[in-house]
Design an enzyme around this catalytic site. Structure first.
Site, short mmCIF file in Angstrom:
data_model
loop_
_atom_site.label_atom_id
_atom_site.label_comp_id
_atom_site.label_asym_id
_atom_site.label_seq_id
_atom_site.Cartn_x
_atom_site.Cartn_y
_atom_site.Cartn_z
N HIS A 17 91.70 -40.17 29.89
CA HIS A 17 92.29 -41.24 30.69
C HIS A 17 91.57 -41.45 32.01
O HIS A 17 90.78 -40.61 32.45
CB HIS A 17 93.79 -41.00 30.92
CG HIS A 17 94.10 -39.90 31.88
ND1 HIS A 17 94.22 -38.60 31.49
CD2 HIS A 17 94.29 -39.90 33.22
CE1 HIS A 17 94.50 -37.84 32.54
NE2 HIS A 17 94.53 -38.61 33.61
N HIS A 48 98.63 -41.22 32.30
CA HIS A 48 97.66 -40.13 32.47
C HIS A 48 97.77 -39.16 31.29
O HIS A 48 98.15 -38.00 31.44
CB HIS A 48 97.87 -39.44 33.82
CG HIS A 48 97.67 -40.41 34.95
ND1 HIS A 48 96.50 -40.48 35.69
CD2 HIS A 48 98.45 -41.42 35.40
CE1 HIS A 48 96.59 -41.47 36.56
NE2 HIS A 48 97.77 -42.06 36.41
N HIS A 50 91.99 -35.33 43.70
CA HIS A 50 92.83 -36.53 43.77
C HIS A 50 92.92 -37.04 45.21
O HIS A 50 92.75 -38.22 45.48
CB HIS A 50 94.23 -36.23 43.23
CG HIS A 50 94.30 -36.10 41.74
ND1 HIS A 50 93.94 -34.96 41.08
CD2 HIS A 50 94.66 -36.99 40.78
CE1 HIS A 50 94.08 -35.14 39.77
NE2 HIS A 50 94.53 -36.36 39.57
N HIS A 63 96.51 -44.28 42.10
CA HIS A 63 97.25 -43.14 41.55
C HIS A 63 97.71 -42.19 42.65
O HIS A 63 98.76 -41.56 42.53
CB HIS A 63 96.34 -42.41 40.55
CG HIS A 63 96.92 -41.18 39.92
ND1 HIS A 63 98.22 -41.11 39.47
CD2 HIS A 63 96.37 -39.97 39.65
CE1 HIS A 63 98.43 -39.91 38.95
NE2 HIS A 63 97.34 -39.19 39.07
MN MN Z 1 95.19 -38.57 35.76
#
Ligand code: MN
Length: 269
Positions: A84, A80, A219, A90
């Site tokens: 990216h 990362h 995320h 992840h």
């Molecule tokens: Mn990342």
């Protein structure tokens, strides 16, 4: 070879027209990638967490006794780093999806139309600016509904900041950089079924997102919905709100959680 079907012939014509427009004009290829070098800023985690290596180059040989006719380097960095790709694996919320890592994501999911939401004015006024569903819906009233399988790119002009200090923008209470409001992420991921989001900051979440509910909502929810992230993009100011096509395939690292990559946009001119 057998005679191609009319369908194949039409597709071949489409590709020939595309290549012609790239070479002779009509389509401009815009590089959305930041240079990858030791000065490239990397995310800074609190000290209790294991850090990621910054980018480094180590010369193997350069037309010398170590290799008389060739120049090459070893390089090292975290997955990362710089411009990216974030794969669903992840994040813990995306760990159980099939085909969720850099080597096994279906490759057509790396290519999609770009919806570019310009909030550069807001982020100039407020580095902690969060993209809300209301701002996205206002964008849709002007430019049309975000289609499924789109890359949603957020223009903040953050990539015009020079140096890691200005990019990371760390204060006594942690980093200050723009991102997504927690309620906006499920809207994009589930109600619009996008491929993922792309941002100019070093991560897809806001600088202060460790304290959000949920923590790091982009995320948590984007990867929890089997979607992707693109970080440290630049040149988003060269893209129209709609009409560009983005190509963003990560390196085929087996079981990779992401990778530095080159991101290209095909832009009608
Ligand atoms: Mn990342």
């Amino acid at each position: 070879m057998s005679t191609p079907s009319p369908h194949t012939a039409a597709a071949a014509h489409t590709l020939a027209q595309l290549m012609g427009a790239i070479l002779k004009g009509g389509i401009r290829v815009v590089d959305l990638t930041a240079p990858l070098e030791p000065a490239t800023p990397t995310i800074q985690l609190p000290p209790q967490f294991r850090p990621s290596k910054p980018f480094s180059l180590e010369e193997i040989s350069r037309y010398d006794s170590r290799g008389p006719a060739w120049y090459w380097n070893n390089f090292a960095c975290g997955e990362h780093t710089g411009t990216h790709f974030d794969a669903p694996v992840h994040w813990v919320t995306g760990k159980d999806y099939p085909n969720n890592a850099t080597h096994n994501i279906p490759v057509e999911r790396f290519i999609g139309p770009a919806c570019v939401i310009d909030v550069a004015r807001q982020t100039t006024e407020d580095p902690d600016f969060l993209l809300t569903q209301a701002v996205v819906e206002d964008w849709e009233r002007r430019h049309g509904r975000i289609p499924a399988h789109a890359w949603v790119l957020v223009r903040t002009d953050w990539s015009k900041r020079s140096g890691a200090k200005a990019m990371l923008n760390i204060g006594p209470d942690g980093p200050h950089s723009p991102g997504f409001h927690p309620q906006c992420v499920p809207f994009l991921a589930r109600e619009r079924d996008i491929l993922g989001v792309g941002v100019e900051t070093i991560g897809t979440d806001a600088g202060q997102a460790a304290g959000f509910e949920p923590m790091f909502p982009c995320h948590t929810i984007m990867h929890g919905s089997n979607k992707f992230g693109l970080a440290s993009l630049m040149n988003l100011d060269q893209l129209p709100p709609t009409g560009a096509l983005v190509i963003a395939p990560p390196l085929k690292i087996v079981n990779g959680s992401g990778s530095p990559l080159r991101v290209l946009a095909l832009v009608p001119v």
